[in-house]
Design an enzyme around this catalytic site. Sequence first.
Site, PDB file in Angstrom:
ATOM      1  N   ARG A 191     -10.077 -20.655  51.839  1.00 20.85           N
ATOM      2  CA  ARG A 191     -11.079 -21.318  52.665  1.00 20.85           C
ATOM      3  C   ARG A 191     -11.008 -20.696  54.057  1.00 20.85           C
ATOM      4  NH1 ARG A 191      -8.165 -25.124  49.743  1.00 20.85           N
ATOM      5  NH2 ARG A 191      -9.398 -26.304  48.216  1.00 20.85           N
ATOM      6  N   LYS A 217      -5.675 -28.072  51.816  1.00 22.31           N
ATOM      7  CA  LYS A 217      -6.128 -29.442  52.002  1.00 22.31           C
ATOM      8  C   LYS A 217      -5.091 -30.434  51.492  1.00 22.31           C
ATOM      9  CE  LYS A 217      -9.997 -29.125  49.721  1.00 22.31           C
ATOM     10  NZ  LYS A 217     -11.323 -29.475  49.195  1.00 22.31           N
ATOM     11  N   HIS A 286     -17.483 -18.397  52.448  1.00 22.35           N
ATOM     12  CA  HIS A 286     -17.431 -19.226  51.241  1.00 22.35           C
ATOM     13  C   HIS A 286     -17.968 -18.449  50.041  1.00 22.35           C
ATOM     14  CE1 HIS A 286     -16.550 -23.078  49.515  1.00 22.35           C
ATOM     15  NE2 HIS A 286     -17.736 -23.169  48.963  1.00 22.35           N
ATOM     16  N   ARG A 289     -15.229 -16.536  48.624  1.00 18.75           N
ATOM     17  CA  ARG A 289     -14.375 -17.412  47.799  1.00 18.75           C
ATOM     18  C   ARG A 289     -14.970 -17.526  46.394  1.00 18.75           C
ATOM     19  NH1 ARG A 289     -10.390 -21.316  48.118  1.00 18.75           N
ATOM     20  NH2 ARG A 289     -10.819 -23.391  47.275  1.00 18.75           N
ATOM     21  N   HIS A 312      -6.911 -25.500  44.159  1.00 20.42           N
ATOM     22  CA  HIS A 312      -7.548 -26.701  43.636  1.00 20.42           C
ATOM     23  C   HIS A 312      -6.530 -27.514  42.839  1.00 20.42           C
ATOM     24  CE1 HIS A 312     -11.527 -25.825  44.948  1.00 20.42           C
ATOM     25  NE2 HIS A 312     -11.567 -24.679  44.319  1.00 20.42           N
ATOM     26  N   TYR A 321     -17.177 -22.940  41.673  1.00 23.90           N
ATOM     27  CA  TYR A 321     -16.914 -21.657  42.313  1.00 23.90           C
ATOM     28  C   TYR A 321     -17.158 -20.490  41.363  1.00 23.90           C
ATOM     29  CZ  TYR A 321     -14.868 -24.356  46.043  1.00 23.90           C
ATOM     30  OH  TYR A 321     -14.695 -25.239  47.078  1.00 23.90           O
TER      31      TYR A 321
END
Length: 345
Positions: A191, A217, A286, A289, A312, A321
């Site tokens: 990211r 995250k 993005h 990605r 993830h 994705y």
Amino acid sequence: MAEEVARVRPAELERLTVAEAADRYVELVRARTSTGALSSSTAEVYARDVATLVALAGERAVLDDLTGEDVDAILLAFARKPDGRRAGGADGGGQSASSQARFRRSISALFKHATLAGWVQVNPMTASTVTAKQRGGLRPERRALTREQAQGLIGAARALQEVPEEGKRRDQRMELRDAVIVLLLATVGPRVSELVRANVEDFFTNDGVRYWRIFGKGGRTRDVPLPDDVAAVLQAYLARGRAAVQDKALLLSWRGRRLARGDVQGVIDRVLRRVDPERRRSVTPHGLRHTTATHLLADAVDMDAVRRVLGHSDLSTLGRYRDDLPGELEVAMRAHPLLRGKPDA
């Protein structure tokens, strides 16, 4: 709607899945119809939009893990959904502008409530950058680069090591830094927030392999091995391309300050100008990605390994994705695993 519920955030964050948060929120919305604060038809519109959010985000995803980039991907995915109420909608005509605006309002209300209720630390809607015009205009365009386009961009980034001095002072030369940015984005798929947060100390060597410890995250970290070519460019940048300043940031501006996420797109565009026009296509961080995920999966790399590279928590999230590649099905069937080798007698 959400501001009338909880006005004080709890001391501890409640890490709900998207599905759990949606159920609680929809129950709240429907309860408001009994007081006359909301019509039942409006409540059902909210409920339908929230159910769509769950389907697009993945019911097992944690609500607090969704970022502005994730919201952008969800908005774009909704825009592409066929609208059966419109002529030609069943053939992929996409959602109308009014439907897209309504969907955005619905999920914005959910996230506003989630912020007040302590389900998320930061409202990801505040970091969303996709406008209504983009939601409609981006429908026909692929987000992932084709193999030829990606290789053209990577080749241009590698070539930056050989760019002549052009009369610039050493502390104003950013070619190696730009090469590192593009190569990390195109081959590791972080990211953009993870990229600009990276520090020099996050890169380490273990048993001869260079790793990047990525802080992602939800406070999760992942150690991703770098391809040898990328590790070599990174080492060259650290040795002679990065300004000798006390700031621990990996990526610095020519003034010696940590690079901002908004600067990354400018770097990509600058490198893209060096790509052969026949292999050139504009792309966002993005989009790179998406490029990483698409080509790793198309090359039959283990799905769980790709999940770990991208950071993830759930395999189902990879679907967002993954872009289709031209001729991919034909290649897969020609190399069918059950038809390799000689048949049994």
